[in-house]
Enzyme design. Sequence first.
Site, short mmCIF file in Angstrom:
data_model
loop_
_atom_site.label_atom_id
_atom_site.label_comp_id
_atom_site.label_asym_id
_atom_site.label_seq_id
_atom_site.Cartn_x
_atom_site.Cartn_y
_atom_site.Cartn_z
N SER A 94 0.94 6.47 2.85
CA SER A 94 1.58 7.45 3.74
C SER A 94 2.84 8.03 3.10
O SER A 94 3.54 7.36 2.35
CB SER A 94 1.96 6.79 5.06
N GLU A 134 -5.38 9.21 18.17
CA GLU A 134 -5.95 10.55 18.32
C GLU A 134 -6.92 10.86 17.18
O GLU A 134 -8.00 11.42 17.39
CB GLU A 134 -4.82 11.60 18.35
N SER A 160 4.65 -1.76 4.43
CA SER A 160 4.90 -3.17 4.72
C SER A 160 4.90 -3.95 3.42
O SER A 160 4.15 -3.61 2.50
CB SER A 160 3.80 -3.75 5.62
N GLU A 201 -8.92 -1.43 6.30
CA GLU A 201 -7.68 -1.58 7.05
C GLU A 201 -7.97 -1.56 8.55
O GLU A 201 -7.48 -2.40 9.30
CB GLU A 201 -6.71 -0.45 6.70
N GLN A 217 0.84 -1.20 0.00
CA GLN A 217 0.00 0.00 0.00
C GLN A 217 0.88 1.25 0.00
O GLN A 217 1.61 1.48 0.96
CB GLN A 217 -0.87 -0.05 1.26
#
Lengths: 389, 393
Positions: free
Chosen positions: B115, B363, B147, B230, B112
């Site tokens: 990010s 958060e 990953s 996910e 994936q």
Amino acid sequence: MSTTTTARSGPLGAEPDLLYTEEEEALRSAVRGLLADRCAAADVLARTESDRPHDRELWKTLADGMGLAGLLVPESAGGQGATHREAAVVLEELGRAVAPVPYLSSAVVATETLLACEGEEAAGLLAQLASGRAVGVLAVPLATAPGAAPRTVRHEDGALTGELTGVADAAAADVLLVPAGDGALYAVDAADAVITPQVSLDLTRPVATVTFEGARARRLTPDAAGAVRRGLRAGAGLLASEQLGLADWCLTETVRHLKERKQFNRPVGGFQALKHRLAQLWLETVHLRAAARNAADALASSTLSAPPEQGGTPVGDGADVAVAVAQAYAAPVAVRAAEEALQLHGGIGMTWEHPVHLYLKRAKADSLAYGTAGRHREALAELVALPAP
Amino acid sequence: MTDAAGLRRRTQEFLAAHPPAETPRADFLSARFDAGLAWVHFPEGLGGLGAPRSLQAVVDAELEAAGAPDNDPRRIGIGLGMAAPTLLGFGTEEQKKRFLKPLWTGEEVWCQLFSEPGAGSDLAALGTRAVRDGDHWVVNGQKVWTSSAHLARWAILIARTDPDLPKHRGITYFLCDMTDPGVEVRPLRQITGEAEFNEVFLTDVRIPDAHRLGEVGDGWRVAQTTLMNERVSIGGMRLPREGGMIGPVARTWRERPDLRTHDLHQRLLTLWVEAEVARLTGERLRQQLAAGQPGPEGSGMKLSFARLNQEISGLEVELLGEEGLLYDDWTMRRPELVDFTGREAGYRYLRSKGNSIEGGTSEVLLNIVAERVLGLPPEPRTDKDVAWKDLAR
């Protein structure tokens, strides 16, 4: 519909049914509707300062009109032949309304205690409790954990003498179930005992002193310990559902208030520090729901596997773990929900006129009822083989 | 055919035609996919039968009892858990036909590429650019925390296709060939000592337009499907009692009376209860999904999972006393699997620190619960109507 699926077989073994059936949801709606009409917060508050803290009229409607006092009692014994799963739903709603009715005391703890007894005396009482004609109360202090040895009174020549304190809902009782020093359990008419209300932290489930001065007593079973243990175990397990309803009310009301309340020219609920606290509380409530449903389902299955004529509670079955887990988890969540509700309501939360204090007082008292979370963790140490040093 | 009895019969017939003991693993998996027994809730022709998802358990139980090989789901978790539902939801018929089968059999591993160093919680601010060049896109940028990138044949990728639009609107979703010469994978060493993740550098990577998933500029919406799946797959594993991180601690407690103290006992029991309640909550969530009553509860599971893993593994290091001062191995390695509970206490303690960061920080998840479940006001947004190129960075 998943009504009858109390055990699912899978690669990990039987799993409890943790959902609500359609019938259970219908029951919830009926009870919630009744409480919305008849048990508004302002009325509950006013009643706490009257000389009749229990709402007899509401109890009559719940017990007699709707037949909810007999949920745990087989139809053949004069009850509704339902299970702890349905009783748990009723308790969620009663908790949400901090309703001042002796449901947990009479329809769960006393009823379950009587289910472990044999003979005509017990059967007669059971039918009376199930129909709502009488309120029964187990005369042990509310703080007694299942399996603990309760304080007892003296039995002599068919009469009881002695004093018990901290007995919940005793002031509403018609009949008391009393463990005595000879190891047996007795029934005593409330009129034959002296019941003195104590000034109680929880205004909606007050405790009382019960004094026997040679009170006439009918023997229910020679094994008080087994019957009391079974009654208290059901009480502890289903208390988690009351605590769930209570926590859910606190969360819902606080979220509603914080959407409306404005400070600094914006809704207070938009501040991230408060959003995170409420999200955390929601998460704990979701967890409590699973724990409470698990306890109710385990109690329902346990009763099915051990009918009263075969001697009551099997020792150390899955319900013991489910109840201890639920009670070790529920009390801190319910107390935190009420404390957060108070704090996040700000100044109004500290006032007598706002109902949040009724919930805080019930939550804190519930954290002692039928054993603290710590007592239930100690029980788990034995049950799941994680012994103390 | 799509009830439990029909599926059981179909599975038994399949096993009779393809005896596991005599069928090579790859052939068996390929035939299982073609028979619609891979993921029964997928459509016919794509490894499924359009049956209720809950009935997969019936098929799996029959196959397991017959000793059939599986597709090693832990090795291809990103493909199964994230790429597949997104392909199913947004792929063209051609894309679904081309990609789903080798994804499921494990022949092609997926990773994936979401990010970036400058876009973590604020993923929509990502800066990797994709520029149209005829019937191709040319991609440049850097991705991180990837990953399986060193094992992957394909990647799901989101990139910026229009920097003049506000950030959520200028993103497009692609399927990226990890063998393209412009893809460079470098191991990224973590606090555990090993490199489970990678940095991926994309330099003039050419992606055919046929490997675009969804419309140009619609990538953020497509990515929501990936991200929701996910979070479910991270928090939603089915476990027996003591099946998670609490298991090794409970075992150590039982086997090592010499390590017990009263303080540790109280903390252990509290965490044991919380782990059991979290397990029951996960079970309740699965029952809701199986009964077709999906609730918002799923958004919260990862929050408990992360906190509990961290607290339990922290307790475990303390419980071990003097042995808690040791660590099994700091050697830089590139493991094939993401393993939260493997190795020793020190590894578990360090690895679980990532649980509250990966797949959405705790958060951000608390914000999501507060806004989408409780309906509380959203965070103030200063970036909503600003072109991506004008954002502060």
